[in-house]
Design a protein around this motif. Structure first.
Motif, PDB file in Angstrom:
ATOM      1  N   TYR A 292     -18.903  -1.011  -0.029  1.00 35.60           N
ATOM      2  CA  TYR A 292     -17.803  -0.164  -0.493  1.00 35.60           C
ATOM      3  C   TYR A 292     -17.847  -0.040  -2.014  1.00 35.60           C
ATOM      4  O   TYR A 292     -18.328  -0.926  -2.718  1.00 35.60           O
ATOM      5  CB  TYR A 292     -16.455  -0.749  -0.070  1.00 35.60           C
TER       6      TYR A 292
ATOM      7  N   PHE B  83     -10.996   3.414  -1.567  1.00 39.46           N
ATOM      8  CA  PHE B  83     -12.084   2.442  -1.666  1.00 39.46           C
ATOM      9  C   PHE B  83     -13.093   2.809  -0.577  1.00 39.46           C
ATOM     10  O   PHE B  83     -12.857   2.609   0.606  1.00 39.46           O
ATOM     11  CB  PHE B  83     -11.539   1.033  -1.476  1.00 39.46           C
ATOM     12  N   LYS B  84     -14.230   3.360  -0.975  1.00 41.51           N
ATOM     13  CA  LYS B  84     -15.060   4.152  -0.086  1.00 41.51           C
ATOM     14  C   LYS B  84     -16.294   3.428   0.429  1.00 41.51           C
ATOM     15  O   LYS B  84     -16.987   2.739  -0.321  1.00 41.51           O
ATOM     16  CB  LYS B  84     -15.505   5.425  -0.827  1.00 41.51           C
TER      17      LYS B  84
ATOM     18  N   CYS C  46     -15.452   1.619  -5.514  1.00 45.27           N
ATOM     19  CA  CYS C  46     -14.261   2.250  -6.082  1.00 45.27           C
ATOM     20  C   CYS C  46     -14.694   3.227  -7.165  1.00 45.27           C
ATOM     21  O   CYS C  46     -15.337   2.822  -8.149  1.00 45.27           O
ATOM     22  CB  CYS C  46     -13.316   1.204  -6.672  1.00 45.27           C
TER      23      CYS C  46
ATOM     24  N   LYS D 192      -6.445   7.006   6.654  1.00 42.51           N
ATOM     25  CA  LYS D 192      -6.976   5.639   6.643  1.00 42.51           C
ATOM     26  C   LYS D 192      -7.743   5.367   5.351  1.00 42.51           C
ATOM     27  O   LYS D 192      -7.594   4.309   4.722  1.00 42.51           O
ATOM     28  CB  LYS D 192      -7.891   5.432   7.855  1.00 42.51           C
ATOM     29  N   ASN D 193      -8.555   6.340   4.921  1.00 41.03           N
ATOM     30  CA  ASN D 193      -9.345   6.163   3.700  1.00 41.03           C
ATOM     31  C   ASN D 193      -8.480   6.178   2.443  1.00 41.03           C
ATOM     32  O   ASN D 193      -8.766   5.472   1.479  1.00 41.03           O
ATOM     33  CB  ASN D 193     -10.417   7.248   3.623  1.00 41.03           C
TER      34      ASN D 193
ATOM     35  N   LYS E  53     -19.121  -6.131   2.845  1.00 43.09           N
ATOM     36  CA  LYS E  53     -18.385  -6.781   3.926  1.00 43.09           C
ATOM     37  C   LYS E  53     -19.329  -7.027   5.087  1.00 43.09           C
ATOM     38  O   LYS E  53     -19.833  -6.091   5.714  1.00 43.09           O
ATOM     39  CB  LYS E  53     -17.202  -5.918   4.367  1.00 43.09           C
TER      40      LYS E  53
ATOM     41  N   PRO F 273      -6.505   4.159  -4.545  1.00 45.89           N
ATOM     42  CA  PRO F 273      -6.825   4.619  -3.182  1.00 45.89           C
ATOM     43  C   PRO F 273      -8.257   5.135  -3.059  1.00 45.89           C
ATOM     44  O   PRO F 273      -8.884   5.518  -4.039  1.00 45.89           O
ATOM     45  CB  PRO F 273      -5.823   5.756  -2.954  1.00 45.89           C
TER      46      PRO F 273
ATOM     47  N   LYS G 103       0.811  -1.207   0.000  1.00 45.50           N
ATOM     48  CA  LYS G 103       0.000   0.000   0.000  1.00 45.50           C
ATOM     49  C   LYS G 103       0.850   1.265   0.000  1.00 45.50           C
ATOM     50  O   LYS G 103       0.578   2.220  -0.737  1.00 45.50           O
ATOM     51  CB  LYS G 103      -0.944  -0.003   1.210  1.00 45.50           C
TER      52      LYS G 103
ATOM     53  N   CYS H 222      -8.629  -0.224  -3.465  1.00 49.33           N
ATOM     54  CA  CYS H 222      -9.604  -1.091  -4.130  1.00 49.33           C
ATOM     55  C   CYS H 222      -9.004  -2.481  -4.332  1.00 49.33           C
ATOM     56  O   CYS H 222      -7.896  -2.612  -4.875  1.00 49.33           O
ATOM     57  CB  CYS H 222      -9.989  -0.485  -5.472  1.00 49.33           C
TER      58      CYS H 222
ATOM     59  N   ASN I  44      -8.362   9.985   9.873  1.00 50.35           N
ATOM     60  CA  ASN I  44      -9.364   9.206   9.150  1.00 50.35           C
ATOM     61  C   ASN I  44      -9.184   9.336   7.639  1.00 50.35           C
ATOM     62  O   ASN I  44      -9.369   8.367   6.890  1.00 50.35           O
ATOM     63  CB  ASN I  44     -10.766   9.654   9.554  1.00 50.35           C
TER      64      ASN I  44
ATOM     65  N   ASN J 286      -6.979   2.851   2.016  1.00 49.56           N
ATOM     66  CA  ASN J 286      -7.942   1.783   1.782  1.00 49.56           C
ATOM     67  C   ASN J 286      -8.051   1.584   0.267  1.00 49.56           C
ATOM     68  O   ASN J 286      -8.806   2.263  -0.420  1.00 49.56           O
ATOM     69  CB  ASN J 286      -9.299   2.146   2.386  1.00 49.56           C
TER      70      ASN J 286
END
Length: 291
Positions: A261, A235-236, A263, A221-222, A272, A233, A3, A227, A218, A225
């Motif tokens: 989530y 992946f919401k 992309c 972190k996002n 999830k 980057p 990552k 895909c 945060n 995250n």
């Protein structure tokens, strides 16, 4: 998937604009520079108040996210950069417990070079946000002390609904200035009542500054995250599905059963299950077993 290598290939050694005039770089810049490998620059003379003020003398441009986005876009174009960050806060009653004050902070990243737009959010009841109608200096001073004065500054207005900047005094930082502001407002008040509120600008509010730091974390972190399909980057999380079953009766509760989530880059979506790690809800969270 490495990552950090992917993120650094997009951001490292780039210069980014942070659209602020209220010292937010003190908590935002160290996090972004350390995690993304970028250099943060705060533009001189960029007036973020043009996009709205907490005191109401300038109406906010759109909703909270719109205001943060306008700040970032405005600074980006003005200073000819392709990468910008900005933040915006909102304050008011808690959506579930109306008598509890509530703070929501957003920090947004806009990257025109890579067509990336990602935000970080934090919500908290740890805020000194408040306001009160007062009739004399003693009442104003007691309110101020309760709200963390002088470390947290306050605003005096001639009345609650004024939008006239000449009828308000912001950033009051000591007892003498507070007394003078109260005297000024009372002289201009038509009914002997004036209005005091907490100054929610970041540089005058250490409690809010901590919330901005949390929202920045945060955001990181996002960003990281990625895909699962294309590795992009952000992946919401786009939707939370309720319905985690009660461990006693098996009926669905209001707790999250799954997160959805998406992309923005490739359109991939994913559900999830059991995002909080539990496959069943405690009976205390069940509207049937614990009405």
């Amino acid at each position: 998937m490495d990552k950090r290598k992917i993120i650094h290939s997009l951001f490292k050694n780039r210069v980014a604009i942070l659209a602020t005039m209220h010292k937010k770089e003190e908590v935002i810049s160290p996090i972004l520079e350390n995690e993304l490998g970028i250099e943060i620059v705060v533009p001189e003379g960029f007036n973020t108040d043009q996009f709205g003020t907490f005191t109401g003398d300038i109406e906010r441009m759109g909703d909270q996210y719109d205001a943060a986005r306008h700040k970032a876009m405005g600074a980006m174009y003005l200073y000819d950069k392709t990468l910008a960050f900005a933040s915006e806060g909102s304050f008011g009653p808690h959506p579930v417990i109306p008598f509890v004050p509530f703070n929501r902070e957003i920090v947004v990243l806009i990257d025109k070079e890579n067509d990336i737009e990602i935000s970080g959010i934090t919500t908290t009841t740890e805020t000194n946000y408040g306001h009160k109608v007062v009739r004399n200096f003693q009442e104003a001073y007691e309110f101020s002390i309760e709200k963390g004065f002088p470390e947290h500054r306050v605003v005096i207005k001639v009345n609650q609904f004024t939008s006239d900047k000449n009828h308000m005094i912001k950033g009051i930082t000591n007892k003498a200035d507070l007394e003078n502001a109260v005297e000024f407002a009372l002289k201009n008040s038509y009914d002997g009542e004036i209005y005091i509120e907490t100054d929610m600008r970041a540089l005058y509010n250490p409690t809010r500054m901590r919330s901005i730091e949390a929202a920045t974390n945060n955001l990181i972190k996002n960003i990281f995250n990625l895909c699962p399909k294309c590795g992009w980057p952000g992946f919401k999380l786009i939707n939370k599905k309720e319905g985690l079953p009660c461990s006693w009766c098996g009926l669905p509760t209001k707790l999250a059963l799954s997160y959805h989530y998406n992309c923005k880059k490739c359109g991939y979506t994913e559900e999830k299950l059991y995002p909080n790690g539990a496959k069943q809800a405690e009976p205390g969270n069940c509207q049937y077993c614990n009405p």
